[in-house]
Scaffold this active site. Structure first.
Site, PDB file in Angstrom:
ATOM      1  CG  HIS A 100      -1.237   3.842   4.482  1.00 48.60           C
ATOM      2  ND1 HIS A 100      -2.073   3.272   5.420  1.00 48.60           N
ATOM      3  CD2 HIS A 100      -0.830   2.827   3.675  1.00 48.60           C
ATOM      4  CE1 HIS A 100      -2.174   1.974   5.191  1.00 48.60           C
ATOM      5  NE2 HIS A 100      -1.432   1.680   4.140  1.00 48.60           N
ATOM      6  CG  ASP A 128       5.982 -10.354   4.952  1.00 50.39           C
ATOM      7  OD1 ASP A 128       5.860 -11.565   4.711  1.00 50.39           O
ATOM      8  OD2 ASP A 128       5.907  -9.474   4.069  1.00 50.39           O
ATOM      9  CB  SER A 158      -0.940   0.018   1.213  1.00 51.80           C
ATOM     10  OG  SER A 158      -0.199  -0.123   2.422  1.00 51.80           O
TER      11      SER A 158
END
Length: 434
Positions: free
Chosen positions: A366, A223, A111
């Protein structure tokens, strides 16, 4: 309008859940659910903006002021001299590749590369992919409004292709050669490489044999954030090495005339040591990165920190091994500006920094458009810094812009860095100013 926003929030949460639990949805980003929810969210978001703009004024300007980069006037010239930095005939060696020689850009990742929520003003808009302004692959507008790697490279080669435009998911034509998918993990990166090669071969604007290409890859944060604490074996650094090596090997075998920017796994830990985070960000951090910010986070911090260092170690060792320096038409360079997110001068006496909310989207995770501009500036600088002398942190956009010079006209690779430094050349490079 409130009902529309509530619907978007529900849809976003549904897709986030499906992405986390369904590898096929995350990997392909073209499942029926992803398509329907994605297109519906974009449609409702557009309708909401139309209604809002009909009754109010200045919303987009205020959003731009808060989340956008420093704006340059159309009269402002680019910081670097761009003449003379495209070869008369295309070079045959990646180690003699000048900025203007790059014909194609592409990107792989999650993303952060998809541009999620770069101009989001509510949580539902985090699902929107602002690929057109993504730091490594967005080509919307120009550098004066949206500082991105492609918008810099377009100053050297206006015929550059491959970059993304507008809001688009990876299946959209406007995504072009940005195959990043929100929620992607190491397991997905080989598949992305395969999709990218297929798109390049099918794109009439891309000459696979003759065009020089730059591919930027950033992977591994999901991850560590989401899956490490439940399956530390599968998401160990050894598996990270295996997956990125498989993807890079595939690119080496199938994409000639290519330089790959492998961006170092970012400094996620620093987000936990920042003050001034709104309550909504504390909640979103726990949802988006439960291994570091969720329940019993303190007990997992050591594992997360060790894994970040482990991922970085294997990335460095892989690139330093010379595995991708065996041909003149392909190489991989590790770009390290993500190593340090918070420099010492930003910290207080207790070692904490105050979060600059203008750099982040509404979840403080983000990147905002300004955050993307920071990242683009830092990536560009890294590309013009010799291996061994790359900056390991970012800085405000336009504060320092490295420029090619007659003495160092090429994008630095492992091989030409050694050649350059062996000449005893002064390691202070020409700086542009914004």
């Amino acid at each position: 309008m409130a009902r529309g926003r509530g619907w978007m929030t529900t849809a976003w949460c549904l897709l986030l859940l499906c992405t986390a639990v369904n590898p096929q949805s995350r990997r392909k980003d073209s499942s029926l659910l992803t398509f329907l929810v994605g297109e519906s969210v974009m449609a409702v978001d557009s309708l909401t903006k139309m209604i809002t703009n009909a009754f109010t004024s200045g919303e987009s300007r205020s959003t731009r002021a808060i989340m956008g980069q420093h704006q340059m006037s159309n009269r402002e010239r680019f910081m670097c001299d761009t003449k003379g930095y495209r070869s008369m005939t295309p070079p045959t060696s990646v180690h003699r590749l000048m900025p203007g020689d790059i014909d194609v850009v592409a990107a792989m990742g999650d993303s952060l590369t998809a541009g999620n929520g770069a101009f989001a003003t509510n949580l539902a808009q985090l699902f929107l992919n602002d690929r057109g302004i993504s730091w490594s692959i967005g080509g919307q507008g120009d550098w004066r409004s949206y500082l991105t790697l492609p918008n810099i490279l377009k100053e050297f080669n206006p015929r550059l292709t491959g970059y993304s435009l507008g809001k688009a998911y990876s299946y959209s034509k406007m995504a072009r050669l940005n195959v990043a998918v929100a929620g992607a993990i190491d397991d997905d990166i080989l598949y992305q490489a395969q999709v990218l090669v297929k798109r390049m071969r099918n794109d009439p604007a891309v000459d696979m044999k003759n065009h020089w290409k730059v591919i930027t890859m950033l992977i591994g944060a999901n991850d560590i954030c989401i899956f490490l604490c439940t399956d530390p074996v599968r998401h160990h650094s050894d598996m990270h090495l295996k997956q990125i090596r498989a993807a890079l090997d595939y690119l080496q075998q199938n994409v000639p005339r290519t330089l790959v920017n492998l961006v170092l796994v970012p400094d996620i830990m620093s987000l936990g040591h920042m003050r001034n985070k709104p309550q909504v960000c504390e909640i979103m951090h726990a949802l988006e990165c439960p291994c570091l910010f969720g329940a019993n986070a303190a007990s997992k911090a050591q594992l997360v920190n060790a894994t970040i260092h482990g991922y970085r170690k294997v990335e460095r060792e892989l690139i330093e091994s010379g595995r991708y320096d065996t041909r003149d038409d392909f190489t991989v360079v590790l770009q390290e500006y993500t190593e340090i997110a918070v420099t010492d001068d930003m910290k207080d006496s207790n070692g904490y920094a105050t979060m600059d909310l203008s750099l982040f989207s509404v979840d403080c995770f983000h990147l905002s458009q300004r955050g993307n501009a920071y990242a683009a500036n830092a990536l560009w600088n890294n590309m013009l810094e010799p291996v061994g002398f790359k900056a390991k942190h970012w800085a405000p956009e336009f504060q320092t812009v490295k420029c090619p010079t007659a003495d160092s006209p090429y994008i630095f690779t492992n091989k030409n860095s050694r050649d350059y430094l062996s000449r005893g050349t002064d390691t202070r490079w020409t700086l542009g100013s914004g």
